[in-house]
Design a protein around this motif. Structure first.
Motif, PDB file in Angstrom:
ATOM      1  N   ALA A 112       0.831  -1.214   0.000  1.00  0.00           N
ATOM      2  CA  ALA A 112       0.000   0.000   0.000  1.00  0.00           C
ATOM      3  C   ALA A 112       0.862   1.259   0.000  1.00  0.00           C
ATOM      4  O   ALA A 112       1.965   1.270   0.566  1.00  0.00           O
ATOM      5  CB  ALA A 112      -0.928  -0.003   1.205  1.00  0.00           C
ATOM      6  N   PRO A 113       0.383   2.341  -0.619  1.00  0.00           N
ATOM      7  CA  PRO A 113       1.116   3.615  -0.572  1.00  0.00           C
ATOM      8  C   PRO A 113       1.242   4.129   0.856  1.00  0.00           C
ATOM      9  O   PRO A 113       0.489   3.733   1.756  1.00  0.00           O
ATOM     10  CB  PRO A 113       0.237   4.559  -1.401  1.00  0.00           C
ATOM     11  CG  PRO A 113      -0.670   3.686  -2.193  1.00  0.00           C
ATOM     12  CD  PRO A 113      -0.862   2.429  -1.396  1.00  0.00           C
ATOM     13  N   ALA A 114       2.183   5.029   1.041  1.00  0.00           N
ATOM     14  CA  ALA A 114       2.417   5.590   2.377  1.00  0.00           C
ATOM     15  C   ALA A 114       1.194   6.315   2.915  1.00  0.00           C
ATOM     16  O   ALA A 114       0.986   6.388   4.127  1.00  0.00           O
ATOM     17  CB  ALA A 114       3.611   6.538   2.331  1.00  0.00           C
ATOM     18  N   LYS A 115       0.347   6.850   2.001  1.00  0.00           N
ATOM     19  CA  LYS A 115      -0.822   7.627   2.427  1.00  0.00           C
ATOM     20  C   LYS A 115      -1.919   6.775   3.047  1.00  0.00           C
ATOM     21  O   LYS A 115      -2.801   7.281   3.742  1.00  0.00           O
ATOM     22  CB  LYS A 115      -1.422   8.356   1.228  1.00  0.00           C
ATOM     23  CG  LYS A 115      -2.045   7.412   0.192  1.00  0.00           C
ATOM     24  CD  LYS A 115      -2.767   8.139  -0.923  1.00  0.00           C
ATOM     25  CE  LYS A 115      -3.417   7.154  -1.899  1.00  0.00           C
ATOM     26  NZ  LYS A 115      -4.219   7.844  -2.934  1.00  0.00           N
ATOM     27  N   THR A 116      -1.903   5.456   2.803  1.00  0.00           N
ATOM     28  CA  THR A 116      -3.059   4.606   3.084  1.00  0.00           C
ATOM     29  C   THR A 116      -3.270   4.383   4.577  1.00  0.00           C
ATOM     30  O   THR A 116      -2.345   4.015   5.308  1.00  0.00           O
ATOM     31  CB  THR A 116      -2.915   3.237   2.389  1.00  0.00           C
ATOM     32  OG1 THR A 116      -2.596   3.440   1.019  1.00  0.00           O
ATOM     33  CG2 THR A 116      -4.191   2.434   2.516  1.00  0.00           C
ATOM     34  N   ILE A 117      -4.499   4.571   5.008  1.00  0.00           N
ATOM     35  CA  ILE A 117      -4.923   4.217   6.371  1.00  0.00           C
ATOM     36  C   ILE A 117      -5.388   2.766   6.352  1.00  0.00           C
ATOM     37  O   ILE A 117      -6.106   2.347   5.449  1.00  0.00           O
ATOM     38  CB  ILE A 117      -6.070   5.128   6.835  1.00  0.00           C
ATOM     39  CG1 ILE A 117      -5.603   6.582   6.919  1.00  0.00           C
ATOM     40  CG2 ILE A 117      -6.633   4.667   8.177  1.00  0.00           C
ATOM     41  CD1 ILE A 117      -6.741   7.578   7.133  1.00  0.00           C
TER      42      ILE A 117
END
Length: 285
Positions: A112-117
């Motif tokens: 998952a991208p770093a932004k993902t919660i």
């Protein structure tokens, strides 16, 4: 940050996972729904089609245009990497097995991208049981839905001591935007609010049935008449689906494991998994 969620990945398309995915898509979000193989996705498509009919019958404003639009917002995939590649929020709704959830979150940490919660819909496990496998303790929490999300529309939000307050606020805002009533827990509690109240009732009913103390119908009738509740506990089990309580009980105390064995022998092994299969404690048309 509270309006940052646009793309949602739902992992697991069982009874509740499918409901979460459909409700989210119905509310206008782009949803990628993941499951392990094509057989599971075929079953998911059937669940979504049933949900279309249910929403048209039970949800205000859910006309053909809006329910058809919900389906266009849904993409099904067997690729975990594809499901989470642009996700702002991942909601995990896979079977209630600790090691399985830990393994999946370990994979997500790399994909998952770093932004993902990351959020778990676990019914009984604490976020702290899973947080070490996520690789992002500040962006991980629990987001717990009740079955029949369009009707029983609570969304319990529970972080760990490491969860960023802005992440909690973003998930609360997301829950509200898909028609849920957010219930924010101030600290971790196994079972959240709902299952802390509900699970003892359900397990007591199961013990009465397994012990031969009363017939299934009489257990439920007693609860409905004496409390005014619309459903009895064993009817609730059928709605939940019997696989989920089996998985929880099978990993519990010695008494819980005895109940799990009884449930498996008398129901799961007979293909009686609840409403979704047409038969559980009761038979359904």
């Amino acid at each position: 940050m509270t309006d940052r969620v646009q793309n949602v990945a739902v992992l697991g398309t069982g009874v509740l996972g499918a409901q979460i995915a459909f409700q989210t898509a119905f509310s206008g979000f782009r949803v990628l729904a993941y499951d392990i193989d094509e057989k599971a996705l075929t079953e998911a498509r059937e669940r979504f089609e049933r949900l279309v009919h249910t929403y048209r019958a039970e949800v205000k404003g859910a006309d053909a245009d809006k329910t058809d639009a919900a389906l266009t917002h849904l993409t099904l995939t067997t690729s975990l990497a594809e499901a989470v590649s642009d996700a702002d929020l991942v909601i995990e709704a896979i079977p209630e097995v600790l090691e399985l959830k830990q393994r999946v979150f370990g994979q997500l940490a790399d994909l998952a991208p770093a932004k993902t919660i990351f959020a778990t819909n676990s019914s009984t496990l604490l976020p702290s049981d899973l947080v070490d496998s996520t690789g992002r303790p500040d962006r991980f929490l629990a987001l717990h839905f009740a079955n029949r999300v369009w009707q029983f529309n609570t969304a319990e939000v529970m972080g760990t001591p490491a969860t960023d307050a802005e992440v909690v606020a973003a998930v609360v805002a997301f829950a509200r935007s898909i028609g849920m009533v957010p219930i924010e827990l101030q600290k971790e509690k196994a079972g959240y609010v709902l299952n802390t109240l509900l699970v003892p009732l359900l397990n007591s009913a199961l013990a009465l049935a397994a012990g031969g103390y009363a017939e299934v119908e009489d257990i439920d009738r007693t609860w409905r008449i004496a409390t005014g509740a619309p459903l009895g506990p064993l009817q609730i089990f059928d709605i939940i689906g019997l696989n989920t309580p089996y998985n929880i009980l099978a990993n519990g105390s010695a008494g819980d494991r005895q109940l799990a064995a009884w449930l498996k022998h008398n129901y799961l092994d007979q293909g009686k998994l609840g409403v979704a299969t047409g038969e559980g404690f009761y038979s359904y048309a």
